[in-house]
Design a protein around this motif. Structure first.
Motif, PDB file in Angstrom:
ATOM      1  N   ILE A 245      26.939 -17.480 -21.553  1.00 27.15           N
ATOM      2  CA  ILE A 245      27.854 -18.575 -21.195  1.00 27.15           C
ATOM      3  C   ILE A 245      28.711 -18.968 -22.389  1.00 27.15           C
ATOM      4  N   GLY A 246      28.094 -19.039 -23.581  1.00 23.16           N
ATOM      5  CA  GLY A 246      28.842 -19.404 -24.782  1.00 23.16           C
ATOM      6  C   GLY A 246      29.952 -18.410 -25.093  1.00 23.16           C
ATOM      7  N   TYR A 247      29.675 -17.129 -24.904  1.00 17.45           N
ATOM      8  CA  TYR A 247      30.689 -16.100 -25.157  1.00 17.45           C
ATOM      9  C   TYR A 247      31.912 -16.301 -24.259  1.00 17.45           C
ATOM     10  N   ILE A 250      33.874 -19.650 -25.130  1.00 16.45           N
ATOM     11  CA  ILE A 250      34.771 -19.556 -26.288  1.00 16.45           C
ATOM     12  C   ILE A 250      35.959 -18.647 -25.980  1.00 16.45           C
ATOM     13  N   ARG A 251      35.678 -17.565 -25.259  1.00 18.43           N
ATOM     14  CA  ARG A 251      36.766 -16.650 -24.885  1.00 18.43           C
ATOM     15  C   ARG A 251      37.809 -17.365 -24.036  1.00 18.43           C
ATOM     16  N   ARG A 252      37.356 -18.222 -23.122  1.00 19.78           N
ATOM     17  CA  ARG A 252      38.279 -18.976 -22.276  1.00 19.78           C
ATOM     18  C   ARG A 252      39.090 -19.979 -23.114  1.00 19.78           C
ATOM     19  N   GLN A 253      38.410 -20.626 -24.084  1.00 22.18           N
ATOM     20  CA  GLN A 253      39.100 -21.621 -24.905  1.00 22.18           C
ATOM     21  C   GLN A 253      40.200 -20.989 -25.753  1.00 22.18           C
ATOM     22  N   LEU A 254      39.980 -19.757 -26.212  1.00 16.00           N
ATOM     23  CA  LEU A 254      40.975 -19.077 -27.042  1.00 16.00           C
ATOM     24  C   LEU A 254      42.241 -18.750 -26.261  1.00 16.00           C
ATOM     25  N   ARG A 255      42.123 -18.701 -24.944  1.00 20.16           N
ATOM     26  CA  ARG A 255      43.284 -18.358 -24.113  1.00 20.16           C
ATOM     27  C   ARG A 255      44.076 -19.578 -23.649  1.00 20.16           C
ATOM     28  N   LEU A 256      43.464 -20.769 -23.752  1.00 19.44           N
ATOM     29  CA  LEU A 256      44.107 -21.968 -23.220  1.00 19.44           C
ATOM     30  C   LEU A 256      45.056 -22.580 -24.249  1.00 19.44           C
ATOM     31  N   PRO A 257      46.220 -23.090 -23.798  1.00 18.87           N
ATOM     32  CA  PRO A 257      47.130 -23.764 -24.741  1.00 18.87           C
ATOM     33  C   PRO A 257      46.548 -25.071 -25.263  1.00 18.87           C
TER      34      PRO A 257
END
Length: 458
Positions: A245-247, A250-257
């Motif tokens: 879930i953590g992976y 964080i991956r989702r957060q890196l894509r969000l403006p």
């Protein structure tokens, strides 16, 4: 009507009213994290619960805060810090009544979860509000007051609880929040400012909020379970779920403006170094503050009152030094102040670990005072740097990360105390203090690395 500050903060009469509203709300929210610990045996007997079951009265509150803190600070950037803080006061005050009138463990645990959400709302935006209450040139003074409130509330929780329980039922531990909450709400409605700058185009991502709650919830659960020697298969399952879930989180957060976990702010070197310093230092603080009462009572055979008095020099020294450090940030780099403060903190911790076999009160008092003074010298400048290094419209994210770092450090420190006692038995306090000193030295090194970084804009 909300007060709209200029870029130079609120004028003096409104500023005092606004900071008092924050002080009252933050005091009860932080103190309630520790105040129930002392009353757990009494509550367990009254509600016919086992000691193991009654621990959830504390865990439920802390867990609710840590899983919702970043989501609420993110909402503050969107709809306004003032609204989040006022909603937190309403929820916290009402659920304090719910706690007081609970007559089963299940009811009280549910009430504590809801109270934790209210407390998270208060903690998530308090430093963001201070940033718009105080003029930029005096922001360090506001952070000094904030650091003072957090430090004293954390340390005074057990003492306040013991005083209340000596004259009244455990229910009054929660009922006393009601008049304080009402007073804080009245001040907040009148004096708290609205955001001068709100993030444009920022939207709340429900999926990120759920993943954030699962990530931090699993992290705290796995840490606590490992420290307390719970079933290894369950802990491994939690770690595996945390990794997956953590992976993706964080991956989702890196894509969000506009990420909910402020990964964009971690690209600012002085911000990320300050967060790392905060986690290490609060871990060291909790390692000492949780383990020392066991040493004073079980090894030195001091009574509860004597133990409370011997612990008092720590918050008292912080109370004196934190506001001074808040003013010093106007002249000296936070990395330097933090490194010096944490070095003093480490010396105090190692000195406590090396106490003679039969120490006098004076031997203990000066060591406690040194710890408190060092921590106070570090905390105000560090908080100032965290909040002011972020863009103004991202103050909520910085405020939420500041609170998350503190809670992660404190929770990790408490879990490590349990581990030290499991591994070292009667020498658990000594091992905890040595480990606390090591964490403090690490924090001092990280703080010193900030000296080469440019400070926040004046």
């Amino acid at each position: 009507m909300p007060k709209t500050p200029s870029m130079d903060g609120l004028p003096v009469p409104q500023r005092y009213g606004a900071i008092l509203a924050i002080a009252l709300g933050l005091t009860v929210a932080v103190m309630d994290g520790a105040i129930a610990n002392v009353a757990l045996p009494t509550i367990a007997r009254d509600l016919l619960a086992s000691p193991a079951e009654s621990v959830w009265i504390v865990n439920a509150y802390q867990m609710a805060i840590i899983v919702s803190l970043l989501s609420l600070s993110f909402l503050g950037d969107i709809i306004g810090y003032r609204r989040i803080y006022q909603a937190g006061l309403v929820i916290f005050t009402c659920t304090s009544l719910f706690c007081a009138f609970s007559n089963t463990l299940g009811m009280l645990t549910l009430a504590r979860v809801l109270q934790g959400f209210g407390g998270a709302a208060l903690m998530s935006v308090n430093t963001a509000l201070i940033r718009i209450i105080y003029p930029q040139r005096f922001l360090g003074r506001g952070m000094g007051i904030n650091s003072l409130i957090v430090a004293v509330s954390t340390a005074a929780g057990p003492t306040v609880a013991a005083a209340v329980l000596s004259v009244a039922s455990w229910k009054w531990l929660f009922l006393i929040n009601v008049p304080i909450g009402i007073a804080a709400l009245g001040l907040a409605l009148r004096f708290l400012p609205d955001n001068t700058q709100k993030a444009q185009g920022q939207r709340f991502d429900v999926i990120s909020a759920v993943m954030n709650a699962l990530t931090f919830g699993l992290l705290i659960s796995a840490l606590s379970g490992f420290a307390q020697g719970q079933n290894s298969r369950l802990i491994l399952a939690e770690v595996a779920a945390l990794g997956v879930i953590g992976y993706f989180f964080i991956r989702r957060q890196l894509r969000l403006p506009f990420p909910l976990l402020p990964v964009d702010l971690f690209r600012i070197p002085i911000f990320s170094l300050s967060i790392g310093t905060s986690v290490c230092s609060f871990c060291a603080q909790m390692l000492a503050m949780v383990s020392l009462p066991f040493f004073l009572q079980s090894v030195l055979m001091r009574g509860e009152v004597a133990t409370g008095l011997l612990l008092t020099p720590w918050p008292l020294a912080t109370m004196i030094v934190a506001p001074i450090a808040g003013r010093m940030i106007e002249r000296y780099h936070a990395g330097l102040l933090g490194a010096i403060g944490l070095a003093l903190f480490a010396i105090g911790l190692f000195a406590l670990a090396l106490l003679p076999a039969s120490p006098g009160d004076g031997d203990i008092i000066w060591r406690m005072a040194l710890c408190g003074a060092g921590f106070g010298l570090f905390q105000s400048p560090n908080n100032h740097t965290i909040i002011s290094s972020a863009p103004r419209q991202r103050s909520g994210g910085a405020s939420g990360m500041l609170g998350t770092a503190r809670l992660l450090g404190q929770t990790s420190g408490a879990a490590l105390v349990a581990l030290m006692f499991n591994l070292s038995g009667d020498r658990g306090t000594h091992a905890s203090l040595i480990l606390a000193g090591i964490f403090s030295v690490a924090a001092a090194v990280v703080s010193a690395m900030r000296i080469r970084q440019p400070g926040p804009p004046a």
